[in-house]
Enzyme design. Structure first.
Site, PDB file in Angstrom:
ATOM      1  N   CYS A 199      42.753  31.005  29.713  1.00  0.00           N
ATOM      2  CA  CYS A 199      42.173  32.261  29.224  1.00  0.00           C
ATOM      3  C   CYS A 199      43.263  33.294  28.958  1.00  0.00           C
ATOM      4  O   CYS A 199      43.742  33.960  29.880  1.00  0.00           O
ATOM      5  CB  CYS A 199      41.164  32.803  30.239  1.00  0.00           C
ATOM      6  N   CYS A 257      42.387  36.924  29.873  1.00  0.00           N
ATOM      7  CA  CYS A 257      42.389  37.241  31.310  1.00  0.00           C
ATOM      8  C   CYS A 257      43.827  37.408  31.809  1.00  0.00           C
ATOM      9  O   CYS A 257      44.134  38.335  32.541  1.00  0.00           O
ATOM     10  CB  CYS A 257      41.764  36.121  32.136  1.00  0.00           C
ATOM     11  N   ASP A 258      44.680  36.478  31.442  1.00  0.00           N
ATOM     12  CA  ASP A 258      45.977  36.373  32.100  1.00  0.00           C
ATOM     13  C   ASP A 258      47.165  36.771  31.228  1.00  0.00           C
ATOM     14  O   ASP A 258      48.287  36.878  31.720  1.00  0.00           O
ATOM     15  CB  ASP A 258      46.192  34.922  32.585  1.00  0.00           C
TER      16      ASP A 258
END
Lengths: 111, 306
Positions: free
Chosen positions: B135, B138-139
């Site tokens: 992701c 997200c990261d």
């Protein structure tokens, strides 16, 4: 009522590293959907384990907290680290249900 | 007599599930939408430009809009992971969540989507969250001024690379094919980006690192020093045991077979979104929404006739 408190670079030492109780630190950011879904679970956990565990959150989107993210090598969120006596004694990466994280933490704390 | 029986339980909180919830609530069906993450995989999109009302929106923002609408129309939303579904002797369905709670319903729509395909290489699980991610939204921010790689050639790989190029110093896009296969707009953007290097005809063969990912080896034998690796090689359906137990037909890849009414082979159960064989296998947010709407209408007709 949730017992989760927000912690930043300034009070991390006092609230986490010097805490008498074990502390679960949730490194999160508002751009991360799984982090947002994890939040209510941590609220519940803080109530269920009140007196045995302290639960705190660090928002790594805040400029002042990015040093903490670097220091603890956060490469994926949600990332929850369990501290005791100033040291990391457990780590949980990714969204998980209440029962699971509770038993994982208890297993480490009661060792 | 049990008091809390739903007319419809929708399993999955992505665009298919939320849209089905909106329609079902307007049909005045007592509806529960249950799933792990509001928005599902849609939340991982950092830029959506092809949803007709939205020129440029993040997946999280689009999720909030759909979620708000579903709630305002009267759908109940519960965040729990469903682990099993059984048919009771009286024909009602029992949906069981990972914390062992039961929910009872007259009908079901399965809309729990798909999951990221993994590379299947040694060290992948161990280094997950330690340099390997599925992701980018997200990261990605955790790799500021670092070197990262994205694997894949589809739209999600291209948009991940484009998202990362503004954060990281250098982005490798590693693709096994000769030509990228996403939307031409994204390909143009990739070609114009100075810090994206596309490696064609390449596959990652080895993940190297002790406590975190340090290097990857690619099929021509070269090693790349990278800090982060984003795996975007597509998605696949989850093979829950209850699919077999309920005798729901799937195709050879595990996608749930549906007819034009989104009906599965099992009476009382419909399916919608990425996990079905519907919509010409296009698997877009808008096709998921359409399947959710059709499924809800089918359930409404079915319950009315009963």
């Amino acid at each position: 009522m949730s017992k989760v408190i927000n912690v930043n670079n300034n009070d991390f030492e006092k609230e986490v590293l010097q805490s008498d109780l074990p502390v679960l630190v949730d490194f999160w950011a508002p751009w991360c959907a799984p982090c947002l879904m994890m939040a209510p679970t941590l609220d519940e956990l803080s109530i269920l384990m009140d007196g045995k565990l302290k639960v705190v959150k660090v928002n790594i989107e805040e400029e002042e907290n990015q040093d903490l993210a670097l220091e603890y090598d956060i490469q994926s969120i949600p990332n929850m680290k369990l501290f005791k006596g100033g040291k990391v004694i457990g780590e949980f990466i990714g969204l998980r249900p209440l029962g699971m994280i509770k038993s994982e933490i208890e297993e480490i704390i009661n060792k | 007599m049990e008091s809390n029986i739903y007319d419809l339980i929708i399993v999955g909180l992505g665009p298919a599930g939320l849209t089905a919830g909106i329609y079902a609530s307007r049909y005045r069906l007592k509806t529960l939408i249950i799933g792990k993450i509001n928005g599902g995989l849609m939340t991982e999109a950092h830029k959506i430009c092809n949803f007709p009302t939205e020129e440029d929106i993040t997946g999280i923002e689009l999720t909030k809009k759909m979620e708000k609408n579903a709630k305002n129309q009267g759908a109940e939303i519960i965040n729990k992971e469903v682990v099993d579904i059984v048919e009771r002797e009286d024909g009602l369905f029992k949906v069981i969540s990972s914390d062992n709670t039961d929910f009872i319903s007259r009908s079901l729509i399965l809309a729990y989507g798909t999951v990221h395909r993994h590379l299947g290489l040694p060290n992948e699980e161990r280094l997950l969250g330690r340099g390997i991610s599925y992701c980018a939204t997200c990261d990605g921010m955790l790799f500021k001024n670092k070197t990262v790689a994205v694997i894949g050639g589809s739209d999600s790989a291209l948009t991940s690379a484009l998202y990362l190029k503004d954060i990281a110093n250098k982005v490798y896009l590693i693709y096994r094919g000769e030509k990228l296969r996403g939307e031409p707009v994204w390909i143009e953007n990739i070609n114009q980006s100075k810090n994206i290097e596309v490696l064609f005809n390449s596959q990652v063969t080895e993940l190297i690192g002790e406590n975190k990912l340090e290097k990857i080896k690619i099929s021509n034998g070269t090693q790349l020093n990278i800090d982060g690796l984003f795996v975007e090689i597509g998605t696949e359906p989850i093979s829950y045991d209850f699919i077999k137990n309920l005798k729901i037909d799937t195709d050879e890849k595990g996608y749930i077979k549906v007819n034009q009414a989104q009906q599965t082979s099992k009476i009382g159960i419909w399916a919608a979104g990425d996990l079905t064989t519907g919509s010409n296998n296009f698997r877009q947010i808008i096709t998921a929404c359409a399947e959710g709407a059709i499924a809800a209408e089918s359930v409404f007709k079915y319950l009315k006739a009963k």
